[in-house]
Design a protein around this motif. Sequence first.
Motif, PDB file in Angstrom:
ATOM      1  N   HIS A  67       0.845  -1.193   0.000  1.00 51.21           N
ATOM      2  CA  HIS A  67       0.000   0.000   0.000  1.00 51.21           C
ATOM      3  C   HIS A  67       0.877   1.239   0.000  1.00 51.21           C
ATOM      4  O   HIS A  67       1.958   1.246   0.590  1.00 51.21           O
ATOM      5  CB  HIS A  67      -0.901   0.035   1.243  1.00 51.21           C
ATOM      6  N   LEU A  68       0.388   2.266  -0.652  1.00 54.44           N
ATOM      7  CA  LEU A  68       1.069   3.552  -0.673  1.00 54.44           C
ATOM      8  C   LEU A  68       0.077   4.579  -0.156  1.00 54.44           C
ATOM      9  O   LEU A  68      -1.060   4.650  -0.630  1.00 54.44           O
ATOM     10  CB  LEU A  68       1.516   3.881  -2.106  1.00 54.44           C
ATOM     11  N   GLU A  69       0.490   5.327   0.853  1.00 53.93           N
ATOM     12  CA  GLU A  69      -0.394   6.359   1.389  1.00 53.93           C
ATOM     13  C   GLU A  69       0.412   7.590   1.754  1.00 53.93           C
ATOM     14  O   GLU A  69       1.627   7.525   1.922  1.00 53.93           O
ATOM     15  CB  GLU A  69      -1.180   5.854   2.595  1.00 53.93           C
ATOM     16  N   LYS A  70      -0.297   8.713   1.851  1.00 54.98           N
ATOM     17  CA  LYS A  70       0.336   9.976   2.214  1.00 54.98           C
ATOM     18  C   LYS A  70      -0.091  10.357   3.617  1.00 54.98           C
ATOM     19  O   LYS A  70      -1.265  10.258   3.967  1.00 54.98           O
ATOM     20  CB  LYS A  70      -0.073  11.079   1.237  1.00 54.98           C
ATOM     21  N   ILE A  71       0.899  10.791   4.404  1.00 57.21           N
ATOM     22  CA  ILE A  71       0.634  11.288   5.746  1.00 57.21           C
ATOM     23  C   ILE A  71       0.966  12.776   5.732  1.00 57.21           C
ATOM     24  O   ILE A  71       2.127  13.139   5.491  1.00 57.21           O
ATOM     25  CB  ILE A  71       1.464  10.539   6.803  1.00 57.21           C
ATOM     26  N   PRO A  72      -0.021  13.622   5.955  1.00 61.50           N
ATOM     27  CA  PRO A  72       0.227  15.074   5.894  1.00 61.50           C
ATOM     28  C   PRO A  72       0.843  15.603   7.183  1.00 61.50           C
ATOM     29  O   PRO A  72       0.215  16.321   7.936  1.00 61.50           O
ATOM     30  CB  PRO A  72      -1.170  15.643   5.660  1.00 61.50           C
ATOM     31  N   ASN A  73       2.111  15.245   7.459  1.00 66.49           N
ATOM     32  CA  ASN A  73       2.745  15.664   8.706  1.00 66.49           C
ATOM     33  C   ASN A  73       3.615  16.898   8.567  1.00 66.49           C
ATOM     34  O   ASN A  73       4.230  17.321   9.513  1.00 66.49           O
ATOM     35  CB  ASN A  73       3.545  14.515   9.310  1.00 66.49           C
ATOM     36  N   SER A  74       3.703  17.443   7.366  1.00 67.88           N
ATOM     37  CA  SER A  74       4.479  18.661   7.135  1.00 67.88           C
ATOM     38  C   SER A  74       3.911  19.335   5.895  1.00 67.88           C
ATOM     39  O   SER A  74       2.910  18.888   5.340  1.00 67.88           O
ATOM     40  CB  SER A  74       5.961  18.324   6.937  1.00 67.88           C
ATOM     41  N   ALA A  75       4.574  20.372   5.442  1.00 67.78           N
ATOM     42  CA  ALA A  75       4.090  21.099   4.268  1.00 67.78           C
ATOM     43  C   ALA A  75       3.978  20.193   3.049  1.00 67.78           C
ATOM     44  O   ALA A  75       3.016  20.263   2.294  1.00 67.78           O
ATOM     45  CB  ALA A  75       5.020  22.261   3.968  1.00 67.78           C
ATOM     46  N   SER A  76       4.960  19.312   2.871  1.00 65.30           N
ATOM     47  CA  SER A  76       4.942  18.448   1.693  1.00 65.30           C
ATOM     48  C   SER A  76       4.374  17.067   1.979  1.00 65.30           C
ATOM     49  O   SER A  76       3.977  16.364   1.072  1.00 65.30           O
ATOM     50  CB  SER A  76       6.361  18.312   1.127  1.00 65.30           C
ATOM     51  N   GLY A  77       4.391  16.648   3.226  1.00 64.83           N
ATOM     52  CA  GLY A  77       3.861  15.343   3.570  1.00 64.83           C
ATOM     53  C   GLY A  77       4.901  14.251   3.498  1.00 64.83           C
ATOM     54  O   GLY A  77       6.066  14.479   3.171  1.00 64.83           O
ATOM     55  N   GLU A  78       4.441  13.063   3.803  1.00 69.43           N
ATOM     56  CA  GLU A  78       5.322  11.903   3.852  1.00 69.43           C
ATOM     57  C   GLU A  78       4.622  10.744   3.159  1.00 69.43           C
ATOM     58  O   GLU A  78       3.438  10.518   3.374  1.00 69.43           O
ATOM     59  CB  GLU A  78       5.576  11.587   5.326  1.00 69.43           C
ATOM     60  N   ALA A  79       5.353  10.025   2.327  1.00 60.39           N
ATOM     61  CA  ALA A  79       4.827   8.818   1.696  1.00 60.39           C
ATOM     62  C   ALA A  79       5.150   7.632   2.581  1.00 60.39           C
ATOM     63  O   ALA A  79       6.249   7.544   3.142  1.00 60.39           O
ATOM     64  CB  ALA A  79       5.448   8.618   0.318  1.00 60.39           C
ATOM     65  N   VAL A  80       4.186   6.718   2.705  1.00 59.81           N
ATOM     66  CA  VAL A  80       4.400   5.496   3.466  1.00 59.81           C
ATOM     67  C   VAL A  80       4.118   4.315   2.552  1.00 59.81           C
ATOM     68  O   VAL A  80       3.017   4.177   2.030  1.00 59.81           O
ATOM     69  CB  VAL A  80       3.496   5.417   4.717  1.00 59.81           C
TER      70      VAL A  80
END
Length: 171
Positions: A67-80
């Motif tokens: 699975h690929l998901e985005k975590i909006p933890n900063s301005a650009s976010g993080e891919a997991v």
Amino acid sequence: VLLDEVVLNVAEDAEFEAQARHCHVRSNLPPGNWAVRGEVSLLHSAIENVVRNAIRYTHERTTVEIHLEKIPNSASGEAVVSVTDCGSGVPADALEKLFQPFYRLDDDRGRQTGGVGLGLAITERAVRFHGGRVAAFNRAEGGLLVEIHLPLLANSSADTAAEPVPEKQEA
């Protein structure tokens, strides 16, 4: 680097290998902004090592999921990138050791699978080189979950070119 393309390439190649073990690889790659600063071959190797381990240790007639998901933890976010298998998992005290060079749960397991304990260590170093982190967790329903976290480029989009890769620095 477009991370979703790297993950898709790994998943397609891994499905062929999985069939020989009577299991499958399924990916869930939502559309989105998946550009990361990095080196394609290193990211490919990092993800491939995790997926190949999942195939190696999942039970027959099960599915390894990516699975690929985005975590909006900063301005650009993080891919997991999450990779799950339906195997036996690992002892809780071994979870952090999985990413150490030459670590194997036991010698018999290494002899049966041909592994020497370098794949996940390579993954950890490649992910860290890209500003990310990797961790493994036992799943309540059985099996292992490995998560690779990578910072996304600010204001990136899947249809724009990624920024140039920074020069490699000596460790």
